[in-house]
Design a protein around this motif. Structure first.
Motif, PDB file in Angstrom:
ATOM      1  N   SER A   1       1.766   2.344   5.727  1.00 27.91           N
ATOM      2  CA  SER A   1       1.998   2.138   4.295  1.00 27.91           C
ATOM      3  C   SER A   1       3.481   2.062   3.978  1.00 27.91           C
ATOM      4  O   SER A   1       4.318   2.473   4.774  1.00 27.91           O
ATOM      5  CB  SER A   1       1.388   3.296   3.490  1.00 27.91           C
TER       6      SER A   1
ATOM      7  N   GLN B   1      -7.287   8.388  10.996  1.00 27.10           N
ATOM      8  CA  GLN B   1      -7.193   7.251  10.071  1.00 27.10           C
ATOM      9  C   GLN B   1      -6.146   7.509   8.994  1.00 27.10           C
ATOM     10  O   GLN B   1      -5.377   6.612   8.637  1.00 27.10           O
ATOM     11  CB  GLN B   1      -8.556   6.980   9.429  1.00 27.10           C
ATOM     12  N   SER B   2      -6.104   8.744   8.480  1.00 25.94           N
ATOM     13  CA  SER B   2      -5.110   9.091   7.452  1.00 25.94           C
ATOM     14  C   SER B   2      -3.694   8.943   7.992  1.00 25.94           C
ATOM     15  O   SER B   2      -2.803   8.445   7.294  1.00 25.94           O
ATOM     16  CB  SER B   2      -5.337  10.514   6.947  1.00 25.94           C
TER      17      SER B   2
ATOM     18  N   ILE C   1      -2.858   5.274   8.158  1.00 26.65           N
ATOM     19  CA  ILE C   1      -2.554   4.762   6.810  1.00 26.65           C
ATOM     20  C   ILE C   1      -1.145   5.177   6.406  1.00 26.65           C
ATOM     21  O   ILE C   1      -0.372   4.366   5.896  1.00 26.65           O
ATOM     22  CB  ILE C   1      -3.615   5.243   5.797  1.00 26.65           C
TER      23      ILE C   1
ATOM     24  N   HIS D   1     -11.370   9.574   4.907  1.00 23.28           N
ATOM     25  CA  HIS D   1     -10.856   9.078   6.178  1.00 23.28           C
ATOM     26  C   HIS D   1     -10.681  10.255   7.132  1.00 23.28           C
ATOM     27  O   HIS D   1     -10.407  11.382   6.706  1.00 23.28           O
ATOM     28  CB  HIS D   1      -9.506   8.380   5.985  1.00 23.28           C
TER      29      HIS D   1
ATOM     30  N   LEU E   1      -5.593  10.001  -0.024  1.00 23.61           N
ATOM     31  CA  LEU E   1      -6.181  10.446   1.229  1.00 23.61           C
ATOM     32  C   LEU E   1      -6.961  11.746   1.081  1.00 23.61           C
ATOM     33  O   LEU E   1      -7.729  12.101   1.973  1.00 23.61           O
ATOM     34  CB  LEU E   1      -5.095  10.570   2.304  1.00 23.61           C
TER      35      LEU E   1
ATOM     36  N   LEU F   1       0.832  -1.201   0.000  1.00 22.69           N
ATOM     37  CA  LEU F   1       0.000   0.000   0.000  1.00 22.69           C
ATOM     38  C   LEU F   1       0.868   1.253   0.000  1.00 22.69           C
ATOM     39  O   LEU F   1       1.841   1.353   0.758  1.00 22.69           O
ATOM     40  CB  LEU F   1      -0.896   0.010   1.250  1.00 22.69           C
TER      41      LEU F   1
ATOM     42  N   SER G   1     -10.543  10.063   0.067  1.00 21.82           N
ATOM     43  CA  SER G   1     -10.969   8.807   0.681  1.00 21.82           C
ATOM     44  C   SER G   1     -11.941   8.957   1.849  1.00 21.82           C
ATOM     45  O   SER G   1     -12.443   7.969   2.359  1.00 21.82           O
ATOM     46  CB  SER G   1      -9.733   8.033   1.153  1.00 21.82           C
TER      47      SER G   1
ATOM     48  N   TRP H   1       0.252   5.750  -0.340  1.00 16.38           N
ATOM     49  CA  TRP H   1      -0.772   6.781  -0.258  1.00 16.38           C
ATOM     50  C   TRP H   1      -0.336   8.041  -0.984  1.00 16.38           C
ATOM     51  O   TRP H   1       0.847   8.276  -1.182  1.00 16.38           O
ATOM     52  CB  TRP H   1      -1.111   7.099   1.208  1.00 16.38           C
TER      53      TRP H   1
END
Length: 167
Positions: free
Chosen positions: A56, A48-49, A52, A44, A39, A4, A42, A6
């Motif tokens: 990631s 949460q961002s 991630i 989020h 992001l 993943l 998304s 971002w």
């Protein structure tokens, strides 16, 4: 399963936004090797961002909160795209930076949202231009960054080979 990565493809300041066509090109290419989450689109939460970004394999970000937030959580392989901002003011030693000197006599100006960053003799140009460029109307500083340069640098920091060499 692909690793993943971002992106954050939108900034609240127009002068910090990179053309959406460039983002589409970048994301399309990255999707060959990675799962990509933007992001900016998304929905989020900030928490949460940041999670991630932390978990990631890497990310590509404009001059936004996630430059600072990703550094705070120890996110790996973060590439920051800068146009009007001084890298020594907004980035961190753990981050890679792309800054291309554009055809602008006062770049970096760094005036948008966080105070004057240009040369003292150019400060008068910004009176009444707090959130716009006072020199050009095309934000050539950020737009001078080309997608192939971003991809090459991102693959470099990720320890991967470029698409032309990808099996």
């Amino acid at each position: 399963r692909k690793p993943l990565v971002w992106t954050q493809s939108k900034s609240a300041c127009e002068n910090k936004n990179w053309p959406q066509g460039h983002w589409k090109e970048i994301i399309s290419e990255l999707a060959r090797n990675y799962e990509v989450i933007d992001l900016s689109t998304s929905n989020h939460s900030t928490r949460q961002s940041l999670a991630i970004a932390k978990l990631s394999g890497g990310g590509i970000v404009l001059d936004t909160f996630l430059v600072h937030g990703s550094a705070a959580v120890g996110a790996k392989n973060v590439l920051v795209l800068l146009g009007s901002s001084r890298k020594e003011v907004v980035t961190y030693p753990s981050q890679a930076v792309i800054y291309i000197h554009a055809d602008c006599p006062i770049q970096p100006c760094g005036t948008f949202k966080y105070g004057i960053g240009c040369k003292t003799e150019d400060e008068h140009l910004f009176a009444g231009h707090e959130n716009t460029c006072c020199i050009t109307d095309d934000y050539r500083c950020i737009k001078s960054i080309k997608p192939d340069v971003v991809l090459a640098e991102f693959y470099k920091i990720m320890g991967r080979i470029q698409k032309s060499e990808t099996p």
